[in-house]
Design an enzyme around this catalytic site. Sequence first.
Site, mmCIF file in Angstrom:
data_model
loop_
_atom_site.group_PDB
_atom_site.id
_atom_site.type_symbol
_atom_site.label_atom_id
_atom_site.label_comp_id
_atom_site.label_asym_id
_atom_site.label_seq_id
_atom_site.Cartn_x
_atom_site.Cartn_y
_atom_site.Cartn_z
ATOM 1 N N CYS A 2 60.233 48.797 -39.041
ATOM 2 C CA CYS A 2 60.577 49.591 -37.877
ATOM 3 C C CYS A 2 59.842 50.912 -37.964
ATOM 4 O O CYS A 2 59.349 51.268 -39.029
ATOM 5 C CB CYS A 2 62.071 49.911 -37.848
ATOM 6 S SG CYS A 2 63.105 48.469 -37.562
ATOM 7 N N GLY A 28 56.824 47.949 -34.608
ATOM 8 C CA GLY A 28 57.842 47.096 -33.996
ATOM 9 C C GLY A 28 57.715 47.063 -32.493
ATOM 10 O O GLY A 28 57.656 48.108 -31.860
ATOM 11 N N ASN A 102 64.823 52.337 -40.962
ATOM 12 C CA ASN A 102 63.730 51.431 -41.353
ATOM 13 C C ASN A 102 64.008 50.966 -42.778
ATOM 14 O O ASN A 102 64.157 51.791 -43.666
ATOM 15 C CB ASN A 102 62.389 52.188 -41.276
ATOM 16 C CG ASN A 102 61.213 51.395 -41.815
ATOM 17 O OD1 ASN A 102 60.219 51.974 -42.250
ATOM 18 N ND2 ASN A 102 61.282 50.079 -41.818
ATOM 19 N N GLY A 103 64.039 49.651 -42.958
ATOM 20 C CA GLY A 103 64.302 49.103 -44.291
ATOM 21 C C GLY A 103 65.428 48.108 -44.230
ATOM 22 O O GLY A 103 66.032 47.917 -43.173
ATOM 23 N N TYR A 242 48.809 46.078 -45.082
ATOM 24 C CA TYR A 242 48.844 45.582 -43.716
ATOM 25 C C TYR A 242 49.557 46.483 -42.707
ATOM 26 O O TYR A 242 49.077 46.684 -41.610
ATOM 27 C CB TYR A 242 49.521 44.208 -43.683
ATOM 28 C CG TYR A 242 49.831 43.747 -42.280
ATOM 29 C CD1 TYR A 242 48.826 43.238 -41.474
ATOM 30 C CD2 TYR A 242 51.108 43.883 -41.748
ATOM 31 C CE1 TYR A 242 49.079 42.862 -40.171
ATOM 32 C CE2 TYR A 242 51.377 43.509 -40.441
ATOM 33 C CZ TYR A 242 50.365 42.998 -39.657
ATOM 34 O OH TYR A 242 50.617 42.634 -38.370
HETATM 35 P P1 5GP Z 1 48.973 33.578 -41.530
HETATM 36 O O1 5GP Z 1 47.598 33.009 -41.679
HETATM 37 O O2 5GP Z 1 49.624 33.770 -42.830
HETATM 38 O O3 5GP Z 1 49.792 32.782 -40.566
HETATM 39 O O4 5GP Z 1 48.810 35.015 -40.866
HETATM 40 C C1 5GP Z 1 48.069 35.986 -41.504
HETATM 41 C C2 5GP Z 1 47.903 37.147 -40.572
HETATM 42 O O5 5GP Z 1 49.179 37.755 -40.352
HETATM 43 C C3 5GP Z 1 47.000 38.220 -41.135
HETATM 44 O O6 5GP Z 1 46.023 38.491 -40.168
HETATM 45 C C4 5GP Z 1 47.873 39.426 -41.325
HETATM 46 O O7 5GP Z 1 47.200 40.583 -40.887
HETATM 47 C C5 5GP Z 1 49.073 39.153 -40.501
HETATM 48 N N1 5GP Z 1 50.311 39.637 -41.152
HETATM 49 C C6 5GP Z 1 50.608 39.711 -42.431
HETATM 50 N N2 5GP Z 1 51.842 40.190 -42.638
HETATM 51 C C7 5GP Z 1 52.338 40.459 -41.464
HETATM 52 C C8 5GP Z 1 53.573 41.023 -41.019
HETATM 53 O O8 5GP Z 1 54.477 41.337 -41.769
HETATM 54 N N3 5GP Z 1 53.679 41.190 -39.692
HETATM 55 C C9 5GP Z 1 52.692 40.867 -38.844
HETATM 56 N N4 5GP Z 1 52.833 41.115 -37.558
HETATM 57 N N5 5GP Z 1 51.560 40.303 -39.213
HETATM 58 C C10 5GP Z 1 51.375 40.106 -40.505
HETATM 59 MG MG MG Z 2 45.716 40.341 -39.359
#
Ligand code: 5GP
Ligand code: MG
Length: 456
Positions: A2, A28, A102-103, A242
Amino acid sequence: MCGIFGIYPNKDAARLTYLGLYALQHRGEESAGIVTYDGKKARMHKGMGLVSDVFDEKSIQSLRGELAVGHVRYSTTGSSTIKNMQPFLVSHKKGNIAIAHNGNLTNTTRLKNMMEERGSIFQSTMDSEIIVHLLAKSDKKDKKQKLTEALSQLEGAYSVVLMLDDVLVGARDPHGFRPLCLGKLDGAYVLSSETCALDIIGAKYIRDIEPGEIVLIHKDSIESIKPFPKKKHAICIFEFIYFARPDSNIFGKNVYLTRKCLGKNMAKECPANCDCVVPIPDSGVYAAVGFSQASQLPFEMGIIRNHYVGRTFIQPSQFIRDFRVKIKLNPIKDVLKDKSVAVIEDSIVRGTTSRARIKAIRESGVKQIHMRVSCPPLRFPCFYGIDFPTKKELIASKHSIEWIRDFIGVDSLKYLSLEGMLNAMLLPKEEFCTACFSGDYPAQVSKKFSKNILEK
Ligand code: 5GP
Ligand code: MG
């Protein structure tokens, strides 16, 4: 995950909070909300969706008062519903309390049962509501004592921005899992998850709220207390990998520079014999810059992102996620055709998005794809607020790297090592929580809480 924000005192508090939330939107997309206080009355406006959809001129003008607290939500506990939107506000006989959290708390079942037995009635399924109940229940007159009493009962991760009538409060749990910084704009103090929200309103960064610190912002003064026993710091490394915006500083360090270092370390550890480096936008771009600079391979934006599509991952249902993958990224055939490319991704979670993207890249006539991932395999769920909740869903918890390589459909797949990742950080490695990679959980997690998730 968040995004949280607060400001006091400023006569444009709601508008500045709206702008701050705009800058924190990546944290979010499910709901957004603002609570203000004008010295007598608390006002609230919140809704499902993006900040720009939830607020308009009328709603911002209706949020009167010099104190404001804001929140953008990405559900980790509690489902994605209207009653779980934040900030959460209660007005009771002792005053008004609003929270933006957040958390993830890890002892909520026990606390909630205890409180329900004593007559509390919960309106949401959010763990954040528990904090409000603990504050409202406290008999302590002094706000510092009240906060100390309430927050000392919590376990797990919390960065919070609170309104206790005419006091704005910022606090981080003693491990310091999630970020929260302090800024200043003219005479007002500002609290924000990330510094990108300070930049947008022209506030000056002062410092981070420290792990275990509670800051109370009054109309003309600020106080800080550190009432809790010290705990091992455990800041979330995935914020750097990320989650946070690259133009932010979190935990005092710049995210872009950190990600570039991750890329440099990858070029050293797992080089690729190829014609060019291509990021998966946007999250892979910054590590790809580092990879390209360190390997002296040309950087090509061989895949273009449609910016009118939200983050795929944030959508809670699998159906929407799959659909969105296909419309979000478009490989450029004339750049990729007959090339051997190092495709840079920040992380692989479920592997399903990567598989779909690689398929699209293949269709562009590329010769070879060498995928490089700027963090180690994600094998363990996060109990502290990142949304990869069950072991079953994490592809690397069940499968070998070779298996994942074949599943995703690349010619080679390499991940940055734990050491390589930690070495890229601009902070000492002891400061971080790396539980999602190592299974080494820094904060107590109740058996009941973890059983569900670990055994699935
Ligand atoms: P996967 O191939 O595992 O389905 O998706 C990987 C992608 O999800 C990567 O591009 C990464 O940037 C993104 N990603 C990784 N962790 C998270 C997260 O916690 N939330 C979101 N929205 N995207 C994530
Ligand atoms: Mg990505």
